[in-house]
Write a protein that holds these residues in place. Structure first.
Motif, PDB file in Angstrom:
ATOM      1  N   ALA A 101      -4.646   3.224   7.936  1.00 10.04           N
ATOM      2  CA  ALA A 101      -4.606   2.149   6.948  1.00 10.04           C
ATOM      3  C   ALA A 101      -5.302   2.613   5.670  1.00 10.04           C
ATOM      4  CB  ALA A 101      -5.265   0.896   7.519  1.00 10.04           C
ATOM      5  N   LEU A 143       4.769   2.452   5.655  1.00  4.71           N
ATOM      6  CA  LEU A 143       4.871   1.032   5.375  1.00  4.71           C
ATOM      7  C   LEU A 143       4.422   0.684   3.959  1.00  4.71           C
ATOM      8  CD1 LEU A 143       3.466  -0.412   8.729  1.00  4.71           C
ATOM      9  CD2 LEU A 143       5.844   0.099   8.127  1.00  4.71           C
ATOM     10  N   SER A 144       4.079   1.683   3.179  1.00  4.10           N
ATOM     11  CA  SER A 144       3.580   1.458   1.825  1.00  4.10           C
ATOM     12  C   SER A 144       4.043   2.598   0.932  1.00  4.10           C
ATOM     13  CB  SER A 144       2.051   1.388   1.828  1.00  4.10           C
ATOM     14  OG  SER A 144       1.525   1.515   0.530  1.00  4.10           O
ATOM     15  N   THR A 176       7.920  -1.917  14.076  1.00  2.00           N
ATOM     16  CA  THR A 176       6.764  -1.020  13.984  1.00  2.00           C
ATOM     17  C   THR A 176       6.156  -0.770  15.354  1.00  2.00           C
ATOM     18  OG1 THR A 176       6.297  -1.832  11.751  1.00  2.00           O
ATOM     19  CG2 THR A 176       4.530  -0.656  12.885  1.00  2.00           C
ATOM     20  N   PHE A 208      -1.926  -4.607   9.604  1.00  2.20           N
ATOM     21  CA  PHE A 208      -1.005  -4.144   8.577  1.00  2.20           C
ATOM     22  C   PHE A 208      -0.152  -5.267   7.994  1.00  2.20           C
ATOM     23  CE2 PHE A 208      -0.435   0.535  10.095  1.00  2.20           C
ATOM     24  CZ  PHE A 208      -1.772   0.746   9.856  1.00  2.20           C
ATOM     25  N   ALA A 260       1.870  -5.082   4.414  1.00  3.47           N
ATOM     26  CA  ALA A 260       3.172  -4.422   4.476  1.00  3.47           C
ATOM     27  C   ALA A 260       3.971  -4.709   3.211  1.00  3.47           C
ATOM     28  CB  ALA A 260       3.937  -4.911   5.703  1.00  3.47           C
ATOM     29  N   ARG A 261       4.769  -3.745   2.820  1.00  4.20           N
ATOM     30  CA  ARG A 261       5.560  -3.892   1.608  1.00  4.20           C
ATOM     31  C   ARG A 261       6.627  -4.958   1.825  1.00  4.20           C
ATOM     32  NH1 ARG A 261       7.880   1.492  -0.456  1.00  4.20           N
ATOM     33  NH2 ARG A 261       8.847   1.410   1.594  1.00  4.20           N
ATOM     34  N   SER A 296      -0.071   2.903   6.374  1.00  2.00           N
ATOM     35  CA  SER A 296      -0.034   1.749   5.490  1.00  2.00           C
ATOM     36  C   SER A 296      -1.059   1.928   4.385  1.00  2.00           C
ATOM     37  CB  SER A 296      -0.317   0.466   6.281  1.00  2.00           C
ATOM     38  OG  SER A 296      -0.293  -0.668   5.451  1.00  2.00           O
TER      39      SER A 296
END
Length: 426
Positions: free
Chosen positions: A276, A336-337, A389, A420, A424-425, A305
């Motif tokens: 993260a 995720l980013s 995920t 996350f 998350a995007r 992330s």
């Protein structure tokens, strides 16, 4: 940016302050080697993505203040021990806690101190030299020939640091005698608001025909740093299943080196890293097929992330004469980013004929078609992302060794991934 150095006089003073015992000569040799090479730098190929500046700063401050860490929080440690049914060796702040180490009472496990020649073969790793030079005490454990350990053998490696900078060194030698069998759990955790650096070295020898399952689980405090190396030596017809799970730690570097030195030796090793915001997780693996036939297979998966970074470098070397080798490696990453980063490098070096070798890596986002399918079934976007995920991570968790721990590992991974969701995007 120039990497800071560890002052030689501070290091020498710390080594001289250690007890004069059977490890003194080994410490002295390791100290001289480390003084010649120092810490790896970004100029070293294997370290070009992982900056050790903060680790060096913590080490320097710890040595200058002569801080090894605060007293072990025994209530916290007992809680960790209770979560897994194992025969435990507890190493807290670099020292063995005998009163909490139930492995000392097991008939199947022989525990002793390190041999004076420990580290004699660790000529290619400066962090191993640092580890040995500053080592307070080490542990050796052995499973006798033709024996099977009744319970998993647990290595609980924990550290506590409050206020001041602190560092710890841990070294364990493990040996499975011929035809022995055992399961191992290597569990890393830490607490406290101080900066901390843990440096762990484990040497594992699997005798002819032995079998091992090995699960490494790391969930340190997010502002703590760790470097860890596991050297595996596999003799004829021995086998090991290894899995490493990384959830915590601000800076984490894992080196897994596997030496398949006997015909029929086999190693499967997998990994999952979940990073993260602000985390850096680096996994380097190397497997040497020195004879044939031998087999190795690895799969590492990453979920990243926020502004996090991961490194995966998997190398397989098939030496001359190792005909009949089967070596496979795979690395898959889920970002995720837009700020997450992965540096992936699969490597194969082949110097023999009649081999089967394959490697590959993927980096991507959540599958849009899979998301569309789930949403078409009435599942909201956030929940659909969670489902995909978790399924991605479960591929590694579900095939991890020491099956009775799958539920607790899955829960820990779930807790990490749940954090996350808000980041998350969209």
């Amino acid at each position: 940016m120039t990497q800071p150095n560890l002052p030689v006089d501070v290091l020498e003073r710390a080594v001289l302050a250690l007890p004069q015992d059977e490890l003194s000569d080994a410490r002295s040799v390791a100290l001289q080697r480390f003084k010649q090479r120092g810490f790896p730098t970004l100029s070293d190929e294997d370290w070009k993505y992982s900056d050790l500046s903060n680790v060096i700063d913590i080490s320097r401050r710890s040595l200058e203040a002569a801080v090894a860490g605060r007293p072990a929080d025994r209530a916290w440690i007992r809680g960790l021990l209770a979560s897994i049914d194992a025969a435990w060796l507890v190493i807290a702040n670099g020292e063995l806690l005998e009163d909490l180490s139930t492995a000392l009472e097991e008939d199947d496990i022989e525990v002793s101190g390190l041999q004076p020649d420990t580290g004699a073969r660790d000529l290619d790793d400066p962090l191993s030299d640092l580890n040995l030079a500053l080592l307070r005490e080490g542990v050796s454990l052995c499973i006798a020939a033709d024996r099977m350990a009744a319970r998993p053998v647990g290595l609980l490696i924990v550290d506590s640091a409050n206020g001041a900078h602190a560092a710890s060194q841990v070294r364990v030698d493990i040996r499975l005698e011929p035809q022995a069998a055992a399961r191992f759990v290597e569990y890393h955790a830490s607490s406290g608001d101080g900066e901390h650096y843990s440096n762990t070295f484990i040497n594992f020898v699997a005798g002819a025909g032995s079998r091992a399952e090995y699960l490494r689980f790391q969930d340190r405090a997010l502002h703590h740093s760790q470097t860890a190396r596991l050297n595996l030596h596999l003799d004829r017809d021995s086998s090991i299943r290894h899995c490493g799970i990384d959830l915590g730690g601000g800076f984490v570097r894992n080196d897994l080196k596997i030496d398949l030195r006997g015909p029929g030796a086999a190693a499967s090793f997998d990994g999952l890293y979940v990073a993260a915001e602000g985390q850096h997780v680096d996994n380097h693996t190397r497997v040497d097929h020195r004879v044939g036939p031998t087999r190795s297979e690895q799969e590492y998966r990453g979920v990243l992330s926020g502004r996090s970074r991961a490194v995966w470098n998997g190398k397989a070397i098939v030496h001359k004469g190792a005909d009949g080798t089967d070596a496979r490696q795979a690395n898959h990453n889920l970002l995720l980013s837009e700020r997450a980063e992965i540096d992936a490098k699969p490597e194969l070096e082949i110097y023999a004929d009649e081999v089967k070798c394959a490697h590959g890596t993927t980096v991507g986002e959540l599958d849009e078609q899979a998301l569309f399918y789930l949403r078409s079934r009435g599942i909201g976007l956030a929940r659909a992302r969670r489902i995909l995920t978790r399924a991605f991570a479960a591929t590694v968790v579900d095939k991890a060794p020491v099956e009775e721990l799958h539920e607790s590992i899955s829960h820990a991974v779930e807790q990490k991934l749940r954090a996350f969701d808000s980041g998350a995007r969209p």
